[in-house]
Structure formats: C-alpha cells, structure tokens
Design a protein around this motif. Structure first.
Motif, mmCIF file in Angstrom:
data_model
loop_
_atom_site.group_PDB
_atom_site.id
_atom_site.type_symbol
_atom_site.label_atom_id
_atom_site.label_comp_id
_atom_site.label_asym_id
_atom_site.label_seq_id
_atom_site.Cartn_x
_atom_site.Cartn_y
_atom_site.Cartn_z
ATOM 1 N N VAL A 75 2.205 -2.863 -4.886
ATOM 2 C CA VAL A 75 1.649 -2.308 -3.679
ATOM 3 C C VAL A 75 1.688 -3.412 -2.507
ATOM 4 O O VAL A 75 1.911 -3.040 -1.279
ATOM 5 C CB VAL A 75 0.229 -2.177 -4.086
ATOM 6 C CG1 VAL A 75 -0.550 -1.688 -2.717
ATOM 7 C CG2 VAL A 75 0.290 -0.860 -4.869
ATOM 8 N N SER A 76 1.312 -4.721 -2.735
ATOM 9 C CA SER A 76 1.639 -5.817 -1.651
ATOM 10 C C SER A 76 3.024 -5.701 -1.332
ATOM 11 O O SER A 76 3.318 -5.587 0.179
ATOM 12 C CB SER A 76 1.044 -6.901 -2.151
ATOM 13 O OG SER A 76 -0.237 -6.932 -2.581
ATOM 14 N N PHE A 82 7.381 -1.990 4.122
ATOM 15 C CA PHE A 82 7.079 -0.683 4.941
ATOM 16 C C PHE A 82 5.751 -0.630 5.378
ATOM 17 O O PHE A 82 4.829 0.353 5.342
ATOM 18 C CB PHE A 82 7.378 0.606 4.167
ATOM 19 C CG PHE A 82 8.530 0.528 3.518
ATOM 20 C CD1 PHE A 82 9.835 0.752 3.974
ATOM 21 C CD2 PHE A 82 8.739 0.104 1.994
ATOM 22 C CE1 PHE A 82 11.061 0.674 3.031
ATOM 23 C CE2 PHE A 82 9.814 0.264 1.059
ATOM 24 C CZ PHE A 82 11.086 0.406 1.936
ATOM 25 N N PRO A 83 5.461 -1.503 6.569
ATOM 26 C CA PRO A 83 4.097 -1.267 7.153
ATOM 27 C C PRO A 83 3.581 -0.093 7.969
ATOM 28 O O PRO A 83 2.595 0.232 8.056
ATOM 29 C CB PRO A 83 4.193 -2.589 8.258
ATOM 30 C CG PRO A 83 5.502 -2.790 8.567
ATOM 31 C CD PRO A 83 6.263 -2.352 7.217
ATOM 32 N N TRP A 84 4.752 0.647 8.189
ATOM 33 C CA TRP A 84 4.243 1.962 9.098
ATOM 34 C C TRP A 84 3.773 3.105 8.167
ATOM 35 O O TRP A 84 3.533 4.106 8.620
ATOM 36 C CB TRP A 84 5.580 2.344 9.823
ATOM 37 C CG TRP A 84 6.670 2.738 8.782
ATOM 38 C CD1 TRP A 84 7.249 3.905 8.169
ATOM 39 C CD2 TRP A 84 7.928 1.786 8.867
ATOM 40 N NE1 TRP A 84 8.363 3.662 7.742
ATOM 41 C CE2 TRP A 84 8.649 2.434 7.662
ATOM 42 C CE3 TRP A 84 7.860 0.343 8.968
ATOM 43 C CZ2 TRP A 84 9.898 1.745 7.257
ATOM 44 C CZ3 TRP A 84 9.154 -0.028 8.292
ATOM 45 C CH2 TRP A 84 10.141 0.560 7.462
#
Length: 86
Positions: A75-76, A82-84
């Motif tokens: 998940v990290s 893919f921060p968006w």
C-alpha cells in the motif's frame, strides 16, 4: 471507368490467432491463481513465520513472511507511485 473494378470483399484474419490469444490469456490467469495460492500456503503459511512453529498461533513480528507487513509495504509503495489515486 477505373472505379468500376473495385472489390468489396473484406479480408478476415485467421481464427487461429484469436483462439491462441484467448487460450493463452486463460492459461495465464489460471497459472496466476495457482501461483497465488502456493505463495499464500507455502510462504505466508510457513510454520517458521508463526510463534511456536504453529500456524494457528500469531505471526512473529518483524518476519518478512507476515502478510500484514507485506500489505502495508504494498500500500505504501502504491501510494508513492500513484499519488493521484489515493
């Protein structure tokens, strides 16, 4: 009258390629599911990853075989790549 000689026939692709690609995709999905089950049973379910060597006990903290730690790592990584989406 040069336009009168045009052909309206269409060329079909061979059906073998279509059957091969769908058959190949089916086998890849089946093998991926089998690989996932094997990883779950033999790596994450390995008795060496649990307290007292019994898979019925709690997992040993800090072991790379702990599925919770793997989940947090994935998940990290996903959120950093893919921060968006997060």
């Amino acid at each position: 009258m040069a336009n009168a000689a045009q052909s309206t026939a269409t060329v079909k692709k061979p059906e073998k390629n279509e059957k091969f690609s769908s058959g190949f995709a089916s086998w890849v999905m089946i093998l991926a599911i089998i690989a996932g089950i094997c990883i779950y049973k033999f790596i994450f379910g390995d008795p060496a990853n649990f307290i007292g060597g019994d898979p019925e006990n709690q997992p040993i903290q800090g072991e790379p075989g702990s599925i919770l730690e793997l989940f947090i790592t994935v998940v990290s990584w996903f959120r950093s790549c893919f921060p968006w989406l997060s």
